[in-house]
Design an enzyme around this catalytic site. Structure first.
Site, PDB file in Angstrom:
ATOM      1  N   GLN A 143       0.983  -0.957  -0.369  1.00  0.00           N
ATOM      2  CA  GLN A 143      -0.061   0.444  -0.309  1.00  0.00           C
ATOM      3  C   GLN A 143       0.762   1.188  -0.422  1.00  0.00           C
ATOM      4  O   GLN A 143       0.497   2.335  -0.594  1.00  0.00           O
ATOM      5  CB  GLN A 143      -0.584  -0.086   0.950  1.00  0.00           C
ATOM      6  N   ALA A 174       2.094  -4.611  -8.270  1.00  0.00           N
ATOM      7  CA  ALA A 174       2.097  -3.905  -9.618  1.00  0.00           C
ATOM      8  C   ALA A 174       0.202  -3.438  -9.207  1.00  0.00           C
ATOM      9  O   ALA A 174      -0.209  -2.324  -9.812  1.00  0.00           O
ATOM     10  CB  ALA A 174       2.601  -4.445 -11.037  1.00  0.00           C
ATOM     11  N   HIS A 175      -0.409  -4.185  -8.948  1.00  0.00           N
ATOM     12  CA  HIS A 175      -1.992  -2.856  -9.621  1.00  0.00           C
ATOM     13  C   HIS A 175      -2.126  -2.237  -8.513  1.00  0.00           C
ATOM     14  O   HIS A 175      -3.278  -1.774  -8.279  1.00  0.00           O
ATOM     15  CB  HIS A 175      -2.448  -4.694  -9.358  1.00  0.00           C
ATOM     16  N   THR A 180       8.501 -19.127 -16.289  1.00  0.00           N
ATOM     17  CA  THR A 180       8.889 -17.938 -17.581  1.00  0.00           C
ATOM     18  C   THR A 180       8.415 -17.004 -16.880  1.00  0.00           C
ATOM     19  O   THR A 180       7.504 -16.985 -16.368  1.00  0.00           O
ATOM     20  CB  THR A 180       8.732 -18.240 -19.187  1.00  0.00           C
ATOM     21  N   CYS A 189     -14.594 -10.279   3.095  1.00  0.00           N
ATOM     22  CA  CYS A 189     -15.877 -11.831   3.034  1.00  0.00           C
ATOM     23  C   CYS A 189     -15.221 -13.099   2.620  1.00  0.00           C
ATOM     24  O   CYS A 189     -14.188 -13.584   1.561  1.00  0.00           O
ATOM     25  CB  CYS A 189     -16.711 -11.314   1.486  1.00  0.00           C
TER      26      CYS A 189
END
Length: 392
Positions: A188, A210-211, A247, A336
């Protein structure tokens, strides 16, 4: 009216730089492990991204190990516990990717205001000293590797006095010198505030994804600050310098690198200071609508984009659904699992009790505007009035 996305701590929109890098990588046909020209072109993309991520987190490129997610990076770090001479444990406010591996029930270091909990820190030190196992067991082992987040996902609260957790952060609260190593979750924090540390304060490992900073989903990294390469969990090909076989996801890695470079540029230019102002405007507006709402960690060091607040008697998941229908994407301070909504484990560990089930998190992004937060505050206040009318 268009929807407003206010759940950036869950995932962020893909940055244009990442999209461009990924589209270009799609045209590179070689395997990065191949030695021919096509393979070397793919390898060059991976190594460029490695350098971009390294610059973001202030490490050497060789210390970056690309993985399929931050969760995989966490597991790879935990797998090194024997090298550190003992057991692994995670604070109760950590992500499940660490808690599911924890061999001890460590106490929370934070109170409901997000301040360092002296009693919890003392108990934490006791755990490190006495290790894991029955008091009379001859198989007791020290807690030698500990998971600590630089910034909590739900509350945005950061460890005080340091941007990156390490064994030196709480030395003043420890009786004697008890060595242990830290794996620090910077998922974060990276891309919102500088990843800064002194040489003796850096953790053994860091993980990031990354996201969470404008890159694609499905790629993360382990940062290894130890003198030894981590022993791989995935074996068979020797990729990532023998540290993680398989890979490389060249397209995802290229997007990760481009996002990391753009995120670093934004941090250095001070863009998140403007987002912090919007967060404060939002909280002031919400406070004006309710004198019972609790803002978790408001007076503690926090991420500039994150606010976590709870209104007693108003379920968090209810607020999320109502705000979703009003056109705003936020998240509940609850997890959840198998379709069952539970009170936030993080907030429960911080001592909020039953109020933990009433929490929601709003996390802003660089595209968030003052109009967005003003509209959200107005819509939330309207929903609150209806809730109070029904409860009367």
């Amino acid at each position: 009216m268009s929807r407003v996305y206010l759940d950036h701590n869950a995932t962020t929109p893909l940055r244009p730089e990442a999209r461009e890098a990924m589209l270009a990588a799609m045209d590179v046909v070689g395997n990065p492990s191949s030695v021919h020209a096509e393979g070397r072109a793919a390898k060059m993309l991976v190594e460029r991204a490695r350098a971009q991520v390294a610059e973001l987190v202030e490490c050497k490129p060789t210390q970056v190990v690309f993985t399929g997610s931050a969760t995989e990076a966490a597991a790879l770090a935990v797998a090194q516990k024997d090298r550190h001479g003992g057991r692994f444990a995670a604070l109760p406010t950590e992500h499940d990717c660490f808690l599911d591996w924890s061999e001890a029930d460590l106490p929370s270091l934070f109170d409901p205001q997000g301040a360092l909990n002296a009693a919890g820190a003392t108990e934490f030190c006791n755990w490190i000293v006495r290790g894991v196992g029955d008091a009379h067991s001859t198989e007791r082992a020290p807690v030698a590797l500990v998971a600590m987040s630089a910034a909590n996902s739900e509350t945005g609260v950061m460890l005080p006095d340091a941007r990156v957790a390490s064994n030196t952060n709480i030395n003043a609260l420890r009786a004697g010198t008890v060595p242990y190593s830290v794996v620090c979750d910077i998922t974060q924090m990276a891309g919102k505030v500088p990843v800064a540390y002194d040489g003796d304060k850096r953790p053994a490992y860091m993980i990031l994804s990354a996201h969470k900073l404008g890159g694609p989903k499905g790629v993360g990294a382990l940062i290894n600050f130890t003198a030894d390469d981590p022993a791989p969990m995935l074996r068979g090909g020797g990729q990532e310098m023998g540290r993680r076989s398989g890979t490389e996801n060249v397209i995802g890695v290229a997007g990760f690198g481009a996002a990391a470079e753009a995120a670093h540029r934004d941090v250095m230019s001070g863009k998140w200071a403007e987002i912090e102002k919007l967060r404060n405007i939002l909280e002031s507006a919400l406070e004006a609508s309710s004198n019972t709402t609790i803002f978790v960690g408001k007076d503690a060091p926090r991420l500039p984009n994150t606010t976590c607040f709870a209104t007693p008697g108003w379920k968090g998941e209810t607020q999320v659904m109502q705000m979703d229908l009003a056109g705003f994407a936020i998240s509940a301070g609850s997890a959840c699992s198998s379709g069952k909504v539970k009170a936030s484990r993080v907030l429960t560990a911080m001592g909020l009790g039953d109020v933990a089930a009433n929490a929601v998190r709003v996390s802003l992004g660089l595209e968030t505007t003052e109009d967005d937060v003003t509209r959200f505050a107005e819509a939330w206040a309207q929903k609150l009035k209806k809730h109070e009318a029904r409860a009367a």
